[in-house]
Design an enzyme around this catalytic site. Sequence first.
Site, mmCIF file in Angstrom:
data_model
loop_
_atom_site.group_PDB
_atom_site.id
_atom_site.type_symbol
_atom_site.label_atom_id
_atom_site.label_comp_id
_atom_site.label_asym_id
_atom_site.label_seq_id
_atom_site.Cartn_x
_atom_site.Cartn_y
_atom_site.Cartn_z
ATOM 1 N N GLU A 3 -1.891 0.270 -1.465
ATOM 2 C CA GLU A 3 -1.562 1.179 -0.380
ATOM 3 C C GLU A 3 -0.460 0.534 0.426
ATOM 4 O O GLU A 3 -0.636 -0.548 0.985
ATOM 5 C CB GLU A 3 -2.794 1.375 0.504
ATOM 6 C CG GLU A 3 -3.169 2.818 0.699
ATOM 7 C CD GLU A 3 -4.445 2.945 1.515
ATOM 8 O OE1 GLU A 3 -5.422 3.455 0.964
ATOM 9 O OE2 GLU A 3 -4.441 2.528 2.679
ATOM 10 N N ASP B 110 -3.859 3.585 14.431
ATOM 11 C CA ASP B 110 -4.035 2.207 14.005
ATOM 12 C C ASP B 110 -4.348 1.309 15.181
ATOM 13 O O ASP B 110 -3.926 1.561 16.312
ATOM 14 C CB ASP B 110 -2.772 1.712 13.294
ATOM 15 C CG ASP B 110 -2.661 2.298 11.901
ATOM 16 O OD1 ASP B 110 -3.495 1.934 11.058
ATOM 17 O OD2 ASP B 110 -1.772 3.139 11.669
#
Lengths: 404, 267
Positions: B49, B60
């Site tokens: 990823e 995040d």
Amino acid sequence: MKFSEFNWNALPDATGHFGAYGGRFIAETLMEPIYQLEQAYSSLKADPAFQAEFDRDLKHYVGRPSPLYFAERLTRELGGAKIFLKREDLNHTGAHKINNTIGQAILAKHMGKTRIIAETGAGQHGVASATIAARLGLECVVYMGAEDVKRQAPNVFRMKLLGATVVPVHSGSKTLKDALNEAMRDWVTNVDNTFYIIGTVAGPHPYPAMVRDFQSVIGREARQQILEQDGRLPDALVACVGGGSNAIGLFHPFLADESVAIYGVEAAGSGISTGKHAAPLTAGKSGVLHGNRTYLMEDDNGQIIETHSISAGLDYPGVGPEHSWLKDLGRAQYVAVTDAQAMEGFHTLTRKEGIIPALESSHAMAYVMELAPKMAKDQSIIMCLSGRGDKDINTIARLEGITL
Amino acid sequence: MSRIEACFQALKAQGKKALIPYVTAGDPHPSITVPLMHQMVEAGASIIELGVPFSDPMADGPTIQLAHERSLVHNTSLTDILAMVQTFRQTNQTTPVVLMGYLNPIEIMGYEAFAQAAQAAGVDGVLTVDLPPEEGKEVLPLFKAHGLDPIFLVAPTTPAHRMQAIAEAASGFVYYVSLKGVTGANTLDTAEVAARLAKMREYTDLPLGVGFGIKDAATAAAVGQVADAVVVGSALIKQVEATPEDHTTIIKNISGLLASMRSALDA
């Protein structure tokens, strides 16, 4: 499109879009909470008891209706259209922000949330959130860019006095957008007990619609007041636009009145050509940030670029999606004034009318100074004086080299 | 058959679980990314990823936000990242690569232009954190038309009817976020995760990956008991944070951590 025949309350559509703008561009964790919020809001919106509670608070706690003040001396000085000021600066806590925080806090209470969070730029929305949290006995955490914590020290202290926790945000540009990122992170983590009071007409649906609905009291009152005082509709509306909540609040009830020209004033900072500004509608392009599609300040790779404005409340790279739509539609014009022009607006209103405006509202003032002389004396302008300038006196002293 | 599907089939045949490392492309420097990808495959990564940095990574936590900032110092663009994937593909045609990021860089490039370029570069899947299926009516068919699997997150807050909608929109695999919160957040409850995966299983036959809160070999092994794939991000990025100037050490430490997870998963 014939503006007078358009149903301006039909948007956003069921999925939260204003044409291509708006929507719900958020992480999966927040999708269900956002649907729950939408559901809670739409059922409460239709509930007469909720409206009565909101109206009662606006009247007795905020002090509404706020006056529509004919600025006679300023009108004479500028030598053109009559200038009316919608005095949101006279609201409890000193700005229009309280209209929205009261609405959302009542909603939070109905949803059983015990903790509210907010982002703030100039600190006005933070103060308004801390105020209503104190009154309702809710825990309150306010996220504020570290840069703004410095330039808005009086408001930081007010929030602390009111019992809120102010969290300085050190990431990115350390301003409003970073505070919003951090508030979103808090919300994602504490979504079970926390209500996020967004301070402007941006973010994922239903926020742009909900905040507009709460702020539209500004325009509804102003429309009635000008008809009473001047016997006719205004020829122009002027309001500053950061995220754009005071502007939408003033504009929305006039959208179907074709004869009323509408001007949103963005922050041109050091000048549009310098790139150091906060004027996405004037010089940006469409993109996706903070849960909605709207005009943004961004580079060719889609990264959000740092904004600049003397005014912390306008220092934001995006804008409410309804403004983007009104711009494309041509129903509102968006213009920009520089820091220097805003300072001139600030001093003019202070000296000519004895009203110290917020630096945000000083942008609207600066554009009124440009517009009014070009208009006829029997015409009129309503300007939204969105907040008072006490919070800005340290900034102004520093800019002018004065030690307090 | 897509590379992602082939990967899961091969693992299943060997009785193994997928190990999916996340790194931000261009962190701490664009020159490290392709060698790091190869080394991660060596260490046992099944799928990579690759994070596309964004100035405002709202979903995040601080660790990945700093990784994005370190990458953006070099103006790492989506175009640069597609070039990295293309370089990686010159010597690796089997390990699937999933781009993970936010919608705006893709939106600015243009949906069609991105889908074409990503396919040409050898990208296999796209996980766009702030694109729920509801907003994907225009872009998702383009992804599928260009052989890009749309990967979606399922969260602890996702109700059954949304699980179903996500299952219908997804291909490749489904990524279950084991915690409410941002990436890099704290502890995870394996029993709770197992229950949620079982629920998701009612709606899809796609492999189910789990991420958020996987820090070391022990947590990876625990999650491997209940999931088809284990995604690890912040724990790897912390290795970059530790020695940002020393690329050799970064690659060594990330590979070491992954290898320990791989053997714990295979044990």
